[in-house]
Enzyme design. Structure first.
Site, PDB file in Angstrom:
ATOM      1  CD  GLU B 149      -2.012  -2.147   1.344  1.00 31.89           C
ATOM      2  OE1 GLU B 149      -0.898  -2.537   1.705  1.00 31.89           O
ATOM      3  OE2 GLU B 149      -2.976  -2.891   1.171  1.00 31.89           O
ATOM      4  CG  HIS B 218     -10.927  -6.458   7.686  1.00 30.09           C
ATOM      5  ND1 HIS B 218     -10.112  -7.345   8.345  1.00 30.09           N
ATOM      6  CD2 HIS B 218     -10.547  -6.507   6.390  1.00 30.09           C
ATOM      7  CE1 HIS B 218      -9.280  -7.898   7.482  1.00 30.09           C
ATOM      8  NE2 HIS B 218      -9.523  -7.410   6.294  1.00 30.09           N
TER       9      HIS B 218
END
Lengths: 432, 413
Positions: B149, B218
């Site tokens: 990322e 998450h």
């Protein structure tokens, strides 16, 4: 711990080759077999796409530039590596880098610039060797030790000095400072304060080049990006992630490691499990080369190959330049940890002295020519300081100006108007 | 379920079965042009029509106003079935399809727009937002990245600096924590530190928020972490209409924009216009005009609020619901006008209590509109707890409609 003794070993290891003599038996581009862990320049650089060795992901064998030069040299009479013009250009660029950095030190201690200033003395061969081969549209990404990269790329000394003084005429309007040199005109994409931060940006610039060629169908777009960073960065995740992506997509980028053996006070050998950084290239499927970074001609030869590879679309290269910084990490660094013998060893291999010797011994330039250049550069640097001194300091109105490209990003104020339309905004006094 | 809509240009959105069936919603069409259209804001008419066709009038004193309003309402019938007749203008789609449509249209319009992210290409995106785009535009324009990322966000920034307009997808917003270095240092700062030489027209988007038992990592709300970064804009979409509009506006913007989507809202269905439109990045959306209390919310909490609004209306309250949409910067005009009208503010958000969007909004309103407040601002946020896996615990970490009703009742005492 044997790392300290290793460092000592390196510093006392004399290099037997004479970089200024191309006619000597020692090919100037090949170092002798290394006797210490650290050096190992007997790798080979892959020459061209017609080579039997296909550049698939897994292979990463690298061939010696020496082979290239040998071929070149055998074709013609023993020729020099550079012409007179090139030689003078290289000399001038390195002298500019050195003189500028020395002036920076002076100005810093006189209180004209502040903060963290990282000087490049001693590493000029890398900047000159690589950047002088680039076109204007090629991009360079650097670190906080970026003054000389900016100068080599073509940013005027005045603009860089003004930036250091924090004046509006600086290349970044005084908003960036020593560690954030940017130039759109010269495609210098920074100047980054955190190490490793610029490598993904460089990868992105290379991606754009590939995108322009393949998605936008600009067939002649062969812009190359150079990413400069140090030995400390080579233990950082961003480095490895970008090696992977660049090799995966065959991006036109060259990763140039300026290995000066020290990350502030951390010796490269104490921080790295395998200190031979160039070996990490083949692990990702790209060639890895080690070159003597104190010799501008060697660097230039390697750079030619690496940049050529990238331009031809063959993908990235990892080049490790063994170099040294004569000063401390920054002007605030007392530089107490480094062994004086090590410093002396590298001081004896000053790249500028070496090039000067080469030029004179090969009758490419006379002492007078070089002195003229020295004088010219002195004047350029003096002029840069004068210009910076006389330039205005940023006014308050500049405070809010470049936060957003589209200042509507400051939003809508309670009165219904966009904040950027508030006159106080342009005065810099608006509360955003 | 009851459909709530406004007098002008009503649309009906239906929740699919994957969302909580008890959520209701309202969606408002704000046909805003890129220029400010504050005059379009005034929506005096409002009607609540139940799915059985009966119209609900407020019967207490506050209700007279409602009756007055009904008279002004444009007569439109309630449409209880999710599938509208084909004679209605526009086309119906789900929120993730709206995002895709916006993205696709922008990619067609400008060849420099490209997408980068994990599984955006061949897989079509983990939430199918980029489905089919790789086939259409090629693997380079819809780039499947390795799992890095920080580096691919930085790559997007470098590409943006050199002329492209990338849309970087974080598979889950939480993954962008790994890109925080690049987002804070480069995305937000480079335009400034380069003295304005380089623009970074990047869009960073992805689903965040608390889903259905996805676990703590998450279920993060990154808007609170990113909000301090100078130089970026943040927007949160909540309906297919504003999803497409905000996506397009973000791509066209020269500023770096972070677009927050929500995992649970991807299957919302709505009828959206066929013609090209964008939603202004800096403006808030008036969901339901009212008189008694201003409820400020965004993303998924909008639906909890609207459900609570149903109950509140039955109890005789008239809440004004605003979806702030622009998390950074706040649209203080819309918000201010509302505060000046109702004098009571309730903020309902999914961010954590500490340092969240609600906290900043509270400060901003207090700073600017303190004189107009009859009561302290109430802010309902999620608990300062890592989101638990267990369904019941998870339910208690986020704000539920019952709490909203209670808060309004207390605020309006």
């Amino acid at each position: 711990m044997n790392s300290a003794s290793c460092a000592a070993k390196i510093s006392t290891q004399p290099f037997s080759l004479n970089p200024s003599s191309p006619t000597s038996h020692d090919n100037p581009l090949v170092s002798p077999k290394p006797t210490s862990l650290f050096l190992g320049s007997t790798r080979k650089l892959r020459l061209s796409s017609s080579s039997k060795l296909n550049l698939r992901r897994r292979s990463g064998t690298v061939f010696a530039v020496s082979d290239v030069v040998k071929q070149k040299k055998s074709k013609s009479t023993p020729s020099l590596l550079i012409t007179k013009e090139e030689g003078l250009e290289l000399y001038e660029d390195m002298i500019l880098g050195r003189a500028f950095e020395d002036m920076c030190a002076q100005m810093y201690y006189r209180g004209k610039m502040f903060g963290f200033v990282h000087l490049y003395n001693g590493q000029e061969a890398v900047s000159t060797g690589f950047i002088k081969l680039l076109k204007q549209q090629d991009s360079v990404v650097s670190t906080y030790r970026d003054h000389v990269h900016a100068l080599s790329k073509g940013v005027p000394a005045r603009a860089v000095m003004s930036e250091l003084f924090g004046k509006t005429t600086g290349c970044c309007r005084g908003q960036g400072g020593s560690m954030h040199m940017f130039s759109r005109e010269h495609n210098l994409l920074g100047g980054f304060a955190f190490i490793g931060e610029g490598i993904p940006v460089a990868t992105g610039a290379a991606f754009t080049s590939k995108y322009k060629r393949e998605a936008l169908k600009e067939a002649d777009c062969d812009h190359v990006t150079l990413a400069f960073f140090g030995d400390g960065t080579c233990n950082n995740g961003q480095f490895f992630e970008c090696l992977n992506m660049a090799a995966l997509w065959k991006l036109p980028i060259v990763f140039v490691v300026e290995n000066n053996l020290w990350a502030i006070g951390m010796s490269h050998l104490r921080a790295t499990s395998d200190p031979q950084i160039y070996k990490k290239g083949p692990a990702f499927g790209m060639p890895g080369i080690h070159v003597d970074g104190m010799d501008v001609l060697k660097v230039r030869e390697v750079a030619k190959e690496a940049i050529g590879r990238a331009r031809r679309g063959e993908g990235p290269t990892l080049v490790e330049c063994e170099t040294y910084r004569f000063r401390g990490h920054s002007l605030a660094d007392p530089d107490e940890l480094r062994d004086p013998a090590e410093k002396a060893h590298y001081a004896a291999r000053d790249p500028i002295t070496a090039l000067k010797k080469y030029l004179i011994e090969n009758s490419l330039a006379s002492e007078a020519d070089l002195k003229a250049i020295d004088k010219k550069i002195d004047e350029v640097v003096e002029d840069a300081v004068e210009f910076a001194d006389e330039s205005p300091i940023p006014s308050r109105s500049q405070l809010l100006e470049n936060v957003f490209a589209d200042p509507k990003g400051f939003g809508i104020g309670p009165d219904g108007r966009y904040r950027c339309e508030d006159p106080k905004f342009t005065e810099g006094t608006a509360h955003v | 379920m009851a459909a709530t809509f406004h007098g002008v240009g009503a649309t009906v959105a239906a929740l699919s079965s994957s969302s909580s069936p008890s959520n209701s919603f309202g969606s408002k069409k704000l046909l805003s042009s890129p220029s400010r259209s504050f005059s379009v804001r005034k929506r005096a008419s409002f009607t609540v029509v139940r799915s059985d066709g009966s119209v609900n009038f407020d019967l207490n004193s506050k209700g007279r106003r409602a009756q007055q309003l009904i008279a002004n309402a444009v007569a439109t019938k309630a449409d209880s079935s999710p599938v509208s007749s084909s004679s209605k203008p526009g086309h119906e789609l789900l929120l993730f399809e709206a995002l895709r449509e916006g993205l696709e249209e922008e990619m067609e319009r400008d060849p420099r727009v490209c997408v980068m992210g994990e599984d955006v290409g061949h897989y079509g995106g983990s939430y199918k937002v980029t489905k089919g785009l790789a086939t259409k535009f090629g693997d380079l324009r819809v780039l499947d990245t390795p799992i890095a990322e920080n580096s691919f966000t930085g790559m997007g920034i470098g590409a943006a600096m050199t002329g492209l307009r990338p849309v970087v997808e974080g598979m889950n917003m939480g993954f962008l924590l790994l890109a925080f270095n690049q987002i804070s240092n480069n995305c937000g700062m480079l335009h400034y530190t380069s003295g304005g030489q380089f623009t970074i027209p990047i869009v960073i988007r992805g689903p965040g928020g608390v889903g259905r038992q996805l676990g703590a990592e998450h279920s993060q709300r990154l808007e609170s972490y990113f909000q301090s970064i100078p130089g970026i804009q943040m927007v949160a979409c909540s309906t297919p209409y504003n999803a497409k509009g905000l996506m397009k506006a973000a791509i066209r913007s020269e500023n770096p924009v972070i677009l927050f989507e929500h995992v649970l809202l991807y299957n919302l269905k709505e009828r959206i216009p066929d013609e090209d439109y964008i939603c202004n990045l800096e403006e808030a959306e008036m969901v339901r005009p009212g008189e008694h209390v201003t409820i400020l919310t965004y993303s998924r909490m909008r639906y909890h609020v609207m459900q609570a609004a149903k109950t509140l209306v039955n109890k005789g309250y008239d809440p004004e619901v605003i979806d702030i949409r622009s998390l950074k910067p706040f649209d203080l005009y819309t918000i201010g006008n509302s505060v000046k009208k109702t004098h009571r503010v309730l903020i309902v958000e999914e961010c954590m209590r500490t340092g969240g969007i609600g906290a900043s909004l509270t400060a901003a309103i207090t700073e600017n509109f303190n004189d107009y407040l009859d009561a302290p601002i109430t802010c309902l946020s999620s608990q300062d707890v890592p989101t638990p896996y267990a369904g019941t615990l998870e339910e208690w970490t986020v704000v539920q409609p019952a709490q909203i009703v209670t808060a309004v009742e207390q605020l309006c005492q």
